[in-house]
Design a protein around this motif. Structure first.
Motif, PDB file in Angstrom:
ATOM      1  N   VAL A  86       0.823  -1.208   0.000  1.00  0.00           N
ATOM      2  CA  VAL A  86       0.000   0.000   0.000  1.00  0.00           C
ATOM      3  C   VAL A  86       0.861   1.265   0.000  1.00  0.00           C
ATOM      4  O   VAL A  86       0.679   2.166  -0.831  1.00  0.00           O
ATOM      5  CB  VAL A  86      -0.937  -0.004   1.222  1.00  0.00           C
ATOM      6  CG1 VAL A  86      -1.670   1.319   1.348  1.00  0.00           C
ATOM      7  CG2 VAL A  86      -1.927  -1.147   1.121  1.00  0.00           C
ATOM      8  N   SER A 124      -9.207  -7.984  -2.890  1.00  0.00           N
ATOM      9  CA  SER A 124      -8.864  -7.717  -1.494  1.00  0.00           C
ATOM     10  C   SER A 124     -10.017  -7.010  -0.802  1.00  0.00           C
ATOM     11  O   SER A 124     -10.761  -6.247  -1.434  1.00  0.00           O
ATOM     12  CB  SER A 124      -7.635  -6.809  -1.476  1.00  0.00           C
ATOM     13  OG  SER A 124      -7.456  -6.230  -0.209  1.00  0.00           O
ATOM     14  N   THR A 126      -9.676  -4.590   0.749  1.00  0.00           N
ATOM     15  CA  THR A 126      -9.376  -3.164   0.607  1.00  0.00           C
ATOM     16  C   THR A 126     -10.410  -2.452  -0.279  1.00  0.00           C
ATOM     17  O   THR A 126     -10.605  -1.247  -0.150  1.00  0.00           O
ATOM     18  CB  THR A 126      -7.929  -2.974   0.072  1.00  0.00           C
ATOM     19  OG1 THR A 126      -7.529  -1.640   0.271  1.00  0.00           O
ATOM     20  CG2 THR A 126      -7.794  -3.324  -1.382  1.00  0.00           C
ATOM     21  N   ASN A 178      -7.258 -10.772   5.805  1.00  0.00           N
ATOM     22  CA  ASN A 178      -5.824 -10.613   6.092  1.00  0.00           C
ATOM     23  C   ASN A 178      -5.113 -11.971   6.145  1.00  0.00           C
ATOM     24  O   ASN A 178      -5.141 -12.649   7.182  1.00  0.00           O
ATOM     25  CB  ASN A 178      -5.626  -9.863   7.406  1.00  0.00           C
ATOM     26  CG  ASN A 178      -6.046  -8.406   7.302  1.00  0.00           C
ATOM     27  OD1 ASN A 178      -7.192  -8.105   6.982  1.00  0.00           O
ATOM     28  ND2 ASN A 178      -5.121  -7.502   7.526  1.00  0.00           N
ATOM     29  N   ASN A 198       2.974  -5.349   6.978  1.00  0.00           N
ATOM     30  CA  ASN A 198       1.807  -6.023   7.563  1.00  0.00           C
ATOM     31  C   ASN A 198       2.142  -6.592   8.941  1.00  0.00           C
ATOM     32  O   ASN A 198       3.289  -6.856   9.264  1.00  0.00           O
ATOM     33  CB  ASN A 198       1.292  -7.115   6.622  1.00  0.00           C
ATOM     34  CG  ASN A 198       0.818  -6.535   5.296  1.00  0.00           C
ATOM     35  OD1 ASN A 198       1.360  -6.845   4.253  1.00  0.00           O
ATOM     36  ND2 ASN A 198      -0.178  -5.673   5.345  1.00  0.00           N
ATOM     37  N   LEU A 199       1.083  -6.757   9.722  1.00  0.00           N
ATOM     38  CA  LEU A 199       1.278  -7.058  11.141  1.00  0.00           C
ATOM     39  C   LEU A 199       1.968  -8.405  11.405  1.00  0.00           C
ATOM     40  O   LEU A 199       2.956  -8.451  12.152  1.00  0.00           O
ATOM     41  CB  LEU A 199      -0.085  -7.001  11.857  1.00  0.00           C
ATOM     42  CG  LEU A 199      -0.062  -7.272  13.348  1.00  0.00           C
ATOM     43  CD1 LEU A 199       0.845  -6.292  14.085  1.00  0.00           C
ATOM     44  CD2 LEU A 199      -1.480  -7.206  13.915  1.00  0.00           C
ATOM     45  N   ASN A 215       5.654  -1.725  16.656  1.00  0.00           N
ATOM     46  CA  ASN A 215       4.936  -0.469  16.851  1.00  0.00           C
ATOM     47  C   ASN A 215       3.454  -0.753  16.626  1.00  0.00           C
ATOM     48  O   ASN A 215       3.071  -1.172  15.526  1.00  0.00           O
ATOM     49  CB  ASN A 215       5.400   0.585  15.846  1.00  0.00           C
ATOM     50  CG  ASN A 215       6.821   1.022  16.120  1.00  0.00           C
ATOM     51  OD1 ASN A 215       7.198   1.270  17.267  1.00  0.00           O
ATOM     52  ND2 ASN A 215       7.635   1.092  15.077  1.00  0.00           N
ATOM     53  N   VAL A 216       2.657  -0.541  17.647  1.00  0.00           N
ATOM     54  CA  VAL A 216       1.205  -0.730  17.502  1.00  0.00           C
ATOM     55  C   VAL A 216       0.631   0.618  17.081  1.00  0.00           C
ATOM     56  O   VAL A 216       0.738   1.611  17.818  1.00  0.00           O
ATOM     57  CB  VAL A 216       0.583  -1.217  18.824  1.00  0.00           C
ATOM     58  CG1 VAL A 216      -0.940  -1.299  18.701  1.00  0.00           C
ATOM     59  CG2 VAL A 216       1.167  -2.572  19.224  1.00  0.00           C
ATOM     60  N   PHE A 217       0.010   0.630  15.898  1.00  0.00           N
ATOM     61  CA  PHE A 217      -0.440   1.900  15.312  1.00  0.00           C
ATOM     62  C   PHE A 217      -1.777   2.352  15.900  1.00  0.00           C
ATOM     63  O   PHE A 217      -2.824   2.172  15.289  1.00  0.00           O
ATOM     64  CB  PHE A 217      -0.554   1.764  13.789  1.00  0.00           C
ATOM     65  CG  PHE A 217       0.743   1.456  13.086  1.00  0.00           C
ATOM     66  CD1 PHE A 217       1.935   2.049  13.493  1.00  0.00           C
ATOM     67  CD2 PHE A 217       0.776   0.577  12.005  1.00  0.00           C
ATOM     68  CE1 PHE A 217       3.135   1.774  12.834  1.00  0.00           C
ATOM     69  CE2 PHE A 217       1.965   0.304  11.345  1.00  0.00           C
ATOM     70  CZ  PHE A 217       3.142   0.900  11.757  1.00  0.00           C
ATOM     71  N   ARG A 230      -9.032  -6.806  12.702  1.00  0.00           N
ATOM     72  CA  ARG A 230      -8.998  -7.376  11.347  1.00  0.00           C
ATOM     73  C   ARG A 230      -9.418  -8.843  11.390  1.00  0.00           C
ATOM     74  O   ARG A 230      -9.404  -9.479  12.442  1.00  0.00           O
ATOM     75  CB  ARG A 230      -7.580  -7.316  10.768  1.00  0.00           C
ATOM     76  CG  ARG A 230      -7.019  -5.924  10.595  1.00  0.00           C
ATOM     77  CD  ARG A 230      -7.709  -5.145   9.468  1.00  0.00           C
ATOM     78  NE  ARG A 230      -7.084  -3.852   9.248  1.00  0.00           N
ATOM     79  CZ  ARG A 230      -7.380  -2.743   9.944  1.00  0.00           C
ATOM     80  NH1 ARG A 230      -8.293  -2.789  10.904  1.00  0.00           N
ATOM     81  NH2 ARG A 230      -6.769  -1.616   9.668  1.00  0.00           N
ATOM     82  N   TYR A 232      -8.083 -12.121  10.346  1.00  0.00           N
ATOM     83  CA  TYR A 232      -6.909 -12.875   9.903  1.00  0.00           C
ATOM     84  C   TYR A 232      -7.357 -14.256   9.448  1.00  0.00           C
ATOM     85  O   TYR A 232      -8.151 -14.919  10.129  1.00  0.00           O
ATOM     86  CB  TYR A 232      -5.869 -12.957  11.030  1.00  0.00           C
ATOM     87  CG  TYR A 232      -5.390 -11.573  11.404  1.00  0.00           C
ATOM     88  CD1 TYR A 232      -4.418 -10.927  10.646  1.00  0.00           C
ATOM     89  CD2 TYR A 232      -5.972 -10.869  12.464  1.00  0.00           C
ATOM     90  CE1 TYR A 232      -4.019  -9.628  10.940  1.00  0.00           C
ATOM     91  CE2 TYR A 232      -5.579  -9.576  12.771  1.00  0.00           C
ATOM     92  CZ  TYR A 232      -4.601  -8.959  12.008  1.00  0.00           C
ATOM     93  OH  TYR A 232      -4.223  -7.674  12.286  1.00  0.00           O
ATOM     94  N   VAL A 268      -5.080  -5.920  17.223  1.00  0.00           N
ATOM     95  CA  VAL A 268      -3.618  -6.062  17.168  1.00  0.00           C
ATOM     96  C   VAL A 268      -3.130  -6.743  18.448  1.00  0.00           C
ATOM     97  O   VAL A 268      -2.333  -7.692  18.401  1.00  0.00           O
ATOM     98  CB  VAL A 268      -2.942  -4.674  17.006  1.00  0.00           C
ATOM     99  CG1 VAL A 268      -1.430  -4.801  17.041  1.00  0.00           C
ATOM    100  CG2 VAL A 268      -3.387  -4.000  15.705  1.00  0.00           C
ATOM    101  N   ARG A 291      -1.546   4.802  11.928  1.00  0.00           N
ATOM    102  CA  ARG A 291      -0.970   4.831  10.578  1.00  0.00           C
ATOM    103  C   ARG A 291      -1.985   5.497   9.646  1.00  0.00           C
ATOM    104  O   ARG A 291      -3.172   5.119   9.663  1.00  0.00           O
ATOM    105  CB  ARG A 291      -0.662   3.400  10.137  1.00  0.00           C
ATOM    106  CG  ARG A 291      -0.071   3.286   8.742  1.00  0.00           C
ATOM    107  CD  ARG A 291       0.406   1.868   8.446  1.00  0.00           C
ATOM    108  NE  ARG A 291      -0.686   0.910   8.369  1.00  0.00           N
ATOM    109  CZ  ARG A 291      -0.526  -0.398   8.146  1.00  0.00           C
ATOM    110  NH1 ARG A 291       0.681  -0.898   7.993  1.00  0.00           N
ATOM    111  NH2 ARG A 291      -1.566  -1.197   8.104  1.00  0.00           N
ATOM    112  N   ASP A 294      -5.371   3.928   7.879  1.00  0.00           N
ATOM    113  CA  ASP A 294      -5.895   2.725   8.540  1.00  0.00           C
ATOM    114  C   ASP A 294      -7.344   2.920   8.978  1.00  0.00           C
ATOM    115  O   ASP A 294      -7.766   4.031   9.286  1.00  0.00           O
ATOM    116  CB  ASP A 294      -5.055   2.387   9.784  1.00  0.00           C
ATOM    117  CG  ASP A 294      -3.935   1.416   9.470  1.00  0.00           C
ATOM    118  OD1 ASP A 294      -3.823   0.998   8.303  1.00  0.00           O
ATOM    119  OD2 ASP A 294      -3.162   1.091  10.388  1.00  0.00           O
TER     120      ASP A 294
END
Ligand code: UD1
Length: 337
Positions: A86, A124, A126, A178, A198-199, A215-217, A230, A232, A268, A291, A294
């Motif tokens: 992205v 996706s 998305t 995801n 990606n996580l 880093n947790v956004f 999300r 997964y 997350v 982010r 997001d």
């Protein structure tokens, strides 16, 4: 008769190739190896006992692709080959539109010239943009927020127009949520170029000591713990969805569209906790700013795929984490050997 898999050396493509071979299909792979390794072919062979025919080429190369269709009896195509980052798509929109759109148009033209009418497209979640609610059904409004997402939506629109105009064209649009996890063997998995966006690949790189902390956004989203939620889905479940979608195309349904997700939303911090439990590794993390781009929450209603394909995700978050970890810990440097 064979299935042509574009991007078959990549993360989802390689797992799908294995599922297709296990389902008795002959697979031919085309891939330009721009984001994958030729080593994957050896691993597919070790797992299945079959070495698929492989052509190293970019799908935009119309004459090379034509040769592949002339040399083989291709009945259907699963199209994974695409750029997928992205952030990079925002920096390099021209490259993304060119690669993703032109390669698909080239492929569709060559398919048409060779009378190939069955197509499965990697789309996706998305394309749902920022959904007004969850779970998301396939009839939700479509929109995008970045060039990568726009290429997916534009290709979907093209496929809808082509299917409308040509009753012989059969296409399954699969909207992935995801994808995470890896094959049980621990020999193939996700290996992004550079620092993962990606996580899950980020978490596994922290666990293996390649990155210091996650880093947790953002922890101020309207979700149960404030971090993004999300859906997964295990990549082997996703691969199985492609096998089922190809079977569906045998019924000559025209255009069909399915969400491939589990229907479960995980935050997350839920995923970090599940990964620590499954791997026995601590994942140090810090909360940082959100982010850009997001969304708070995104999970599927996957009941249409269940009803029409007889497909449902079998693996839970424990297997997703165990399998991602097995892959990463066995291959700390990915496919570099
Ligand atoms: C991202 C893409 C999406 C694409 C999908 C492919 C964005 C904005 N969206 O989705 O278009 O289809 O990947 O898999 O990039 N997170 C962290 N720290 C990290 C990485 C992620 O906290 O280092 C959080 C994110 O804020 C999000 C969740 O983890 O809440 C999942 O992120 P990610 O794996 O990047 O997937 P998506 O953003 O859903």
């Amino acid at each position: 008769m064979a299935v042509l898999v574009t991007g078959g050396m990549g993360y989802i493509g390689s797992h799908t190739t294995i599922s297709l071979i296990e389902a008795g299909q002959e697979v031919i792979i085309v891939d330009d190896l721009s984001n994958s390794s030729v080593v994957v072919l050896n691993r597919i062979e070790a797992i299945t006992g079959v070495r698929p025919k492989f052509y190293e080429l970019n799908v935009m190369d119309e004459s090379a692709l034509t040769q592949v269709f002339s040399e083989n009896e291709i009945e259907s195509v699963i199209h994974f080959a695409a750029y997928k980052a992205v952030g990079e798509s925002v920096e390099k929109p021209l490259e993304y539109y060119t690669n993703n759109i032109v390669n698909t148009l080239t492929l569709l033209r060559v398919m048409k010239a060779h009378g190939v009418h069955k197509f499965v497209f990697s789309s996706s979640a998305t394309v749902y943009g920022d959904p007004h609610k969850c779970p998301i059904t396939e009839d939700f409004p479509l929109s995008t927020t970045n060039p990568y997402g726009s290429t997916k939506l534009m290709i979907e629109d093209m496929l809808r127009d082509i299917a409308k105009a040509d009753a012989t064209f059969n296409v399954a649009i699969l909207r992935y949520f995801n994808p995470v996890g890896a094959h049980k063997s621990g020999t193939i998995g996700e290996e992004p170029n550079g620092i993962p966006n990606n996580l899950m690949p980020y978490i596994t790189k922290v666990a293996v000591g390649k990155l210091s902390r996650l880093n947790v956004f953002g922890d101020d989203y309207p979700t149960h713990d404030g971090t993004g939620v999300r859906d997964y889905i295990h990549v082997v479940d996703l691969a199985d969805g492609h096998v089922k979608a190809l079977q569906k195309l045998d019924e000559l349904p025209g255009l069909v569209t399915y969400n491939l997700g589990t229907g479960n939303g995980l935050s997350v911090l839920d995923l970090v906790k599940a990964f620590s439990e499954a791997s026995g590794q601590e994942i140090p993390y810090q909360i940082v700013a959100r982010r850009a781009g997001d969304i708070a929450m995104c999970y599927a209603d996957a009941s249409l795929a269940n009803k029409e394909l007889g497909w449902t995700a079998k693996y839970g978050v424990k297997e997703m984490c165990e399998d991602s970890w097995r892959w990463q810990s066995n291959n700390p440097n990915g496919y570099e050997i």
